[in-house]
Scaffold this active site. Structure first.
Site, PDB file in Angstrom:
ATOM      1  N   GLU A 169       3.543  -2.306  13.388  1.00 17.59           N
ATOM      2  CA  GLU A 169       2.394  -2.459  12.484  1.00 17.59           C
ATOM      3  C   GLU A 169       1.072  -2.634  13.227  1.00 17.59           C
ATOM      4  O   GLU A 169       0.068  -2.000  12.886  1.00 17.59           O
ATOM      5  CB  GLU A 169       2.628  -3.601  11.495  1.00 17.59           C
ATOM      6  CG  GLU A 169       3.789  -3.346  10.510  1.00 17.59           C
ATOM      7  CD  GLU A 169       3.656  -2.054   9.699  1.00 17.59           C
ATOM      8  OE1 GLU A 169       2.558  -1.470   9.667  1.00 17.59           O
ATOM      9  OE2 GLU A 169       4.666  -1.618   9.107  1.00 17.59           O
ATOM     10  N   HIS A 180       3.207   6.255  11.515  1.00 15.48           N
ATOM     11  CA  HIS A 180       4.472   5.525  11.687  1.00 15.48           C
ATOM     12  C   HIS A 180       5.611   6.461  12.092  1.00 15.48           C
ATOM     13  O   HIS A 180       6.621   5.994  12.610  1.00 15.48           O
ATOM     14  CB  HIS A 180       4.865   4.839  10.382  1.00 15.48           C
ATOM     15  CG  HIS A 180       4.370   3.420  10.240  1.00 15.48           C
ATOM     16  ND1 HIS A 180       4.467   2.488  11.244  1.00 15.48           N
ATOM     17  CD2 HIS A 180       3.818   2.763   9.184  1.00 15.48           C
ATOM     18  CE1 HIS A 180       3.986   1.331  10.813  1.00 15.48           C
ATOM     19  NE2 HIS A 180       3.574   1.458   9.568  1.00 15.48           N
ATOM     20  N   GLU A 201       0.628   5.711   7.401  1.00 13.99           N
ATOM     21  CA  GLU A 201       2.052   6.008   7.155  1.00 13.99           C
ATOM     22  C   GLU A 201       2.493   7.206   7.968  1.00 13.99           C
ATOM     23  O   GLU A 201       3.594   7.231   8.512  1.00 13.99           O
ATOM     24  CB  GLU A 201       2.312   6.246   5.661  1.00 13.99           C
ATOM     25  CG  GLU A 201       1.850   5.119   4.733  1.00 13.99           C
ATOM     26  CD  GLU A 201       2.284   3.727   5.143  1.00 13.99           C
ATOM     27  OE1 GLU A 201       3.357   3.597   5.769  1.00 13.99           O
ATOM     28  OE2 GLU A 201       1.546   2.766   4.852  1.00 13.99           O
ATOM     29  N   GLY A 234       0.807  -1.222   0.000  1.00 17.31           N
ATOM     30  CA  GLY A 234       0.000   0.000   0.000  1.00 17.31           C
ATOM     31  C   GLY A 234       0.839   1.270   0.000  1.00 17.31           C
ATOM     32  O   GLY A 234       0.634   2.158  -0.821  1.00 17.31           O
ATOM     33  N   GLU A 240       6.515   4.137   4.986  1.00 12.41           N
ATOM     34  CA  GLU A 240       6.654   5.266   5.911  1.00 12.41           C
ATOM     35  C   GLU A 240       8.056   5.866   5.990  1.00 12.41           C
ATOM     36  O   GLU A 240       8.398   6.460   7.021  1.00 12.41           O
ATOM     37  CB  GLU A 240       6.237   4.794   7.308  1.00 12.41           C
ATOM     38  CG  GLU A 240       7.202   3.786   7.992  1.00 12.41           C
ATOM     39  CD  GLU A 240       6.814   2.334   7.840  1.00 12.41           C
ATOM     40  OE1 GLU A 240       6.117   1.999   6.853  1.00 12.41           O
ATOM     41  OE2 GLU A 240       7.208   1.513   8.689  1.00 12.41           O
ATOM     42  N   ASN A 241       8.874   5.767   4.951  1.00 12.98           N
ATOM     43  CA  ASN A 241      10.235   6.311   4.981  1.00 12.98           C
ATOM     44  C   ASN A 241      10.250   7.695   5.622  1.00 12.98           C
ATOM     45  O   ASN A 241       9.403   8.536   5.335  1.00 12.98           O
ATOM     46  CB  ASN A 241      10.785   6.429   3.567  1.00 12.98           C
ATOM     47  CG  ASN A 241      10.440   5.238   2.716  1.00 12.98           C
ATOM     48  OD1 ASN A 241      10.843   4.132   3.023  1.00 12.98           O
ATOM     49  ND2 ASN A 241       9.643   5.450   1.680  1.00 12.98           N
TER      50      ASN A 241
HETATM   51  N1  TRP Z   1       5.705  -0.623   6.368  1.00 12.14           N
HETATM   52  C1  TRP Z   1       4.747  -0.599   5.303  1.00 12.14           C
HETATM   53  C2  TRP Z   1       3.413  -0.276   5.972  1.00 12.14           C
HETATM   54  O1  TRP Z   1       2.747  -1.088   6.515  1.00 12.14           O
HETATM   55  C3  TRP Z   1       4.639  -1.907   4.590  1.00 12.14           C
HETATM   56  C4  TRP Z   1       5.415  -2.065   3.341  1.00 12.14           C
HETATM   57  C5  TRP Z   1       5.447  -1.230   2.298  1.00 12.14           C
HETATM   58  C6  TRP Z   1       6.196  -3.172   2.935  1.00 12.14           C
HETATM   59  N2  TRP Z   1       6.196  -1.771   1.292  1.00 12.14           N
HETATM   60  C7  TRP Z   1       6.664  -2.933   1.654  1.00 12.14           C
HETATM   61  C8  TRP Z   1       6.532  -4.363   3.550  1.00 12.14           C
HETATM   62  C9  TRP Z   1       7.435  -3.851   0.980  1.00 12.14           C
HETATM   63  C10 TRP Z   1       7.316  -5.268   2.871  1.00 12.14           C
HETATM   64  C11 TRP Z   1       7.766  -5.026   1.595  1.00 12.14           C
HETATM   65  O2  TRP Z   1       3.065   0.826   6.119  1.00 12.14           O
HETATM   66 ZN    ZN Z   2       2.556  -0.001   8.477  1.00 15.39          ZN
END
Ligand code: TRP
Ligand code: ZN
Length: 884
Positions: free
Chosen positions: A343, A324, A321, A284, A287-288
């Protein structure tokens, strides 16, 4: 592309195809083996020379010994499909490095060193969408969970936190926008049409939160002033033509920022917050730090192209996001076994936010429906795992409904047990205590104990035990006392044959049959395997309403009369419990019908009771339409199958369709009247208008079952007059399930109207693959050959094949052809995008819970996949666990 006839893709990623010529022993990573990394990496400087076919990366690491870890004579830097072009230690070319598999090992003698490593990657060839990749001419990254090691050699684990300084340069014409985490510190022009930018992120972070984007993008720009007075510049970057569809995302972002201040006391911590929308994305969004990267699906929305559900999806994912930034970034995870720490908690936070933004009861029902539809089957199948797993081979396989959604439910239970105020004290303490750290689930639990004053010693079992608990309920009445007998059983799951009882908080209310009222609800907590609770002051047997609000993620098993359920479906003042009563009534009836336990008279009596309850819901003026629409949704075939030990998909489909037809025939005129009333409401985003659109489509779905010709005419009319996507998609969905000219012409119109809009064309694919049409399987086969179908885009693959896999009537075709199609897809997709391919194993993994004939066909397809060579770690783990 012809998936059915191309068992292995000819144009797959050559790196993947060449990898692992001899089958390797699967490496199991275990939680109990955790050891801190021997080195700290306080700082990293990265230089990117950007190119679509070749990007050069120079990484400079400051490393120093970690006093809290065992000393090591070497440093191990993770890599994945990388080659070190040069390795320097303290400014000198090093030659004593070696490779151990994909990892780079460098001997280091001193306390502190500077390492400088050069790598080169080809983003255009990277179809996995992990690491640095090209998407429609732009460059972007996805590093969670282990993608950073596809960019440069690094200790790619979440407990190594560094501050990042990044210099990126590239062609100004090709990449006019250059983005990275943190703050932009300098930028300028170079020779030959090149330009550069320097970014600095002051907040130490693990490598999975790194992000870089370069491309031809335009921004919707706005600003937000935080509670502490910080002025934050907000930008949502998209491709030129998409700008006008970013308004809802921007509003959602500002609402999220305010809400997190007000409800969790969390303030944003940089002067800049950027979001970039990308069309090729595995999940989806991500959250960088300061630079969230989103699937376009969760950014772009306007009334013409997005449904009400899509608008909610954007709002929820933007919030997720953004949240996060505290639950994930400021406090991150020690290792990937702690994934639910960020999560589960962040899902709960986004759920609570969405509850506050719209209808709280409707949101709760939707969340429970997702849990039951996606997580209960995980808990009841071969891939069952606790929210904090004990081992994995490929971490990407553990981004599951269990870790996310059950994880959220577990924290929600803590909140129910202590109340909102104390919960806030607990989360405040958690953030305060662990800010800047890589924490564990245990740290969260401890902060809840200390801050919220809960004793969670036994409750910790929710983190370690898999499986959905079953709670058996009996209500006895004697004298003036009602006694509630509760017992629990946590079913065995792979690797966990014996379970201990867990604390199960249940909100209950007892309805007095005469006054039709209850005198307040109570929270009872079942701690033992069996417990009884007494309530006095009832001269007659009261009617029990239990697990109100779905306080605990359990299955309630009880003997209850149809008339009690009809009563609760009409009168329960807890909206979730009211929904639940109607669902129970229907599930009970359908289970008995499928099992062949009902005489004709009993069946008719059941249908009449359900029809009566539905009629009451249609007639109840006190209900708003959003809730009415929710109540009208029948339990899905997948959920019904989940409630049976061994399911016959054909029988479930037949009985559920028959019930819908019976309700629809009896109430045909009421549904037509409902549709007419709702059609008079003009389009806007108010709850009232959204509710009207929801019941409109629900009415059409019923009518299609009761009187297809009438439904077809009304749906064709709704399609033609639609001034928004919710109405248009709803009408097209119903038409796609029926036969005739109206179907063909609406599908053709829709395609032509939205050609060029990938997200809407995704809808066109999924409406057909999910359709009730008896030939859906043939349609999917034909659509796989459509020029607009491609295995390279996960949204498109999911639109066609996830839609198909969750369409029981098509997927479970008696011939086994549906299973074969999904197995062929997995084999074709695995070399291109293993992460997405592995997600399609789950539907086949249900084989043990399906009637024998289909079960054998499903298992045979899993075995065929297992026998294929060169499977990715992602797919092979899921296949072997599914067969295991
Ligand atoms: N941390 C992301 C979320 O839940 C999840 C996520 C995005 C992810 N891209 C990914 C997990 C690629 C594994 C691989 O908000
Ligand atoms: Zn997440």
């Amino acid at each position: 592309m012809d998936i059915a006839r191309t068992p292995s893709a000819p144009d797959g990623n050559p790196e993947m195809a060449d990898a692992a010529p001899t089958p390797q022993e699967p490496v199991e990573i275990r939680r109990e083996d955790y050891k801190p990394f021997p080195w700290l990496v306080p700082e990293i400087a990265l230089e990117f020379d950007l190119g679509l076919e070749a990007t050069r990366v120079v990484s400079t690491l400051t490393v120093t010994r970690n006093a809290k870890a065992d000393a090591s004579p070497t440093i191990r830097l993770n890599g994945d499909t990388l080659e070190p072009l040069s390795v320097q230690v303290d400014g000198e070319m090093a030659s004593d490095w070696s490779m151990d598999g994909d990892d780079l090992i460098i001997p280091l003698a001193g306390e502190t060193h500077e390492l400088r490593i050069t790598t080169q990657i080809n983003p255009s060839e990277n179809t996995t969408l992990m690491g640095l990749y090209a998407s429609e001419g732009m460059l972007c990254t996805q590093c969670e969970a282990e993608g950073f090691r596809r960019i440069t050699f690094f200790p790619d684990r979440p407990d190594v936190l560094s501050t990042y300084r990044v210099r990126m340069s590239g062609s100004k014409a090709q990449f006019p926008v250059l983005l990275c985490n943190g703050n932009l510190e300098a930028q300028g022009e170079g020779e030959d049409g090149m330009h550069w930018a320097e970014w600095h992120d002051p907040w130490p972070k693990p490598s999975y939160l790194f992000a870089l984007v370069a491309g031809d993008l335009v921004a919707n720009s706005d600003s937000f002033t935080t509670c502490g007075g910080r002025e934050v510049a907000l930008n949502i970057y998209v491709r030129e033509g998409d700008l006008e569809r970013t308004g809802h995302a921007m509003e959602s972002l500002k609402k999220s920022m305010r809400w997190d201040e007000e409800v969790f006391g969390r303030e944003y911590d940089l002067d800049l917050f950027n979001i970039v929308a990308v069309s090729d994305f595995n999940m989806g969004a991500m959250e960088n730090k300061g630079l969230n990267v989103f699937n376009t699906k969760y950014v772009l929305a306007d009334p013409e192209t997005a449904t009400d559900g899509d608008f909610d999806g954007v709002e929820g994912v933007i919030a997720h996001e953004y949240f996060h930034n505290w639950s994930g970034n400021r406090v991150t995870c020690r290792d990937w076994f702690q994934l639910s720490l960020k999560e589960g908690f962040t899902v709960l936070r986004d759920q609570l936010f969405s509850q506050d933004m719209g209808s709280a009861p409707v949101k709760r029902i939707e969340d429970v429906r997702v849990l039951r539809g996606a997580q209960f089957p995980e808990d009841g199948g071969p891939l069952a795992h606790p929210i904090r797993p004990d081992s994995y081979r490929e971490i990407s396989n553990f981004y599951t409904a269990t870790v996310y959604n059950k994880g959220a439910e577990v924290i929600r239970m803590m909140r129910s047990m202590c109340g909102e105020g104390r919960f806030r004290a607990g989360t405040d303490l958690y953030f305060d205590r662990h800010d800047g750290e890589a924490a564990t689930c245990e740290d969260f639990i401890k902060a809840m104990e200390d801050g919220a004053g809960l004793d969670l010693s036994q409750f910790r079992l929710w983190y370690s035990q898999a499986g959905t608990p079953k709670v058996s309920v009996k209500l006895e009445h004697a004298g003036d006392t009602a006694t509630l007998h509760l017992s629990q059983e946590v079913p065995p799951t792979p690797g966990q044959p014996d379970k201990q009882p867990m604390p199960i908080p249940l909100r209950v209310a007892l309805y007095d049959v005469d006054s039709q009222k209850h005198n307040g609800e109570q929270l009872v907590t079942l701690n033992e395997s069996q417990e009884s609770f007494s309530f006095s002051g009832y001269s007659k047997t009261p009617i029990l309403s239990i697990n109100r609000g779905f306080t605990a993620p359990v299955v309630i098993e009880r003997e209850v009369s149809q008339s009690d359920l009809v009563f609760l479906a009409a009168h329960d003042d807890d909206p979730f419990a009211r929904y639940e009563a109607l669902q129970d009534l229907i599930v009970g009836h359908l289970k008995a019908a499928v099992a062949g336990d009902l005489s004709d008279t009993a069946k008719r009596a059941g249908e009449e009771a359900i029809t009566g309850a539905v009629a009451a819901i249609l007639a109840d003026d006190a209900l708003d339409d959003l809730m009415r629409g929710e109540l009208l949704v029948l339990p899905s075939e997948g959920y019904l199958a989940e409630t049976m030990l061994v399911a016959d998909p054909a029988a479930i489909h037949a009985e559920r369709s028959a019930l819908r037809a019976a309700i629809a025939s009896a109430l045909e005129d009421d549904f037509v009247a409902l549709h007419q009333r709702a059609s008079a409401v003009a389009y806007d985003l108010s709850a009232e208008a959204r509710g009207a659109r929801k019941v409109k489509t629900q009415a059409l779905i019923y009518l299609a079952a009761g009187n297809p010709d009438r439904a077809k005419a009304i749906a064709a009319e709704q399609y033609k007059n639609a001034d928004n996507m919710t109405d248009r998609q709803g009408a097209l969905m119903v038409l796609a399930g029926l036969d005739g000219f109206e179907r063909t012409s609406a599908l053709m119109d829709f395609y032509n109207r939205y050609q060029g809009n990938a997200l809407v064309i995704d809808k066109w694919f999924s409406l057909q693959s999910m359709s009730m049409h008896p030939d859906a399987l043939e349609h999917v086969k034909a659509l796989a050959e459509h020029p607009q179908f491609t295995l390279k885009n996960p949204n498109r693959v999911r639109a066609l094949y996830m839609g198909f896999a969750v369409n029981p009537q098509a997927f479970h075709a008696e011939s086994g052809e549906g299973y074969r199609m999904i197995a062929d897809l997995i084999l074709a997709l695995d070399p291109i995008n293993p992460q997405t391919a592995a997600r399609f194993v789950t539907p086949l993994g249900r084989w043990r819970r399906i009637e024998p004939k289909r079960s054998a066909l499903m298992k045979a397809e899993l075995e065929r996949i297992a026998a294929a060579g060169n499977l990715s770690r992602d797919t092979s783990e899921q296949v072997s666990r599914s067969l295991g």
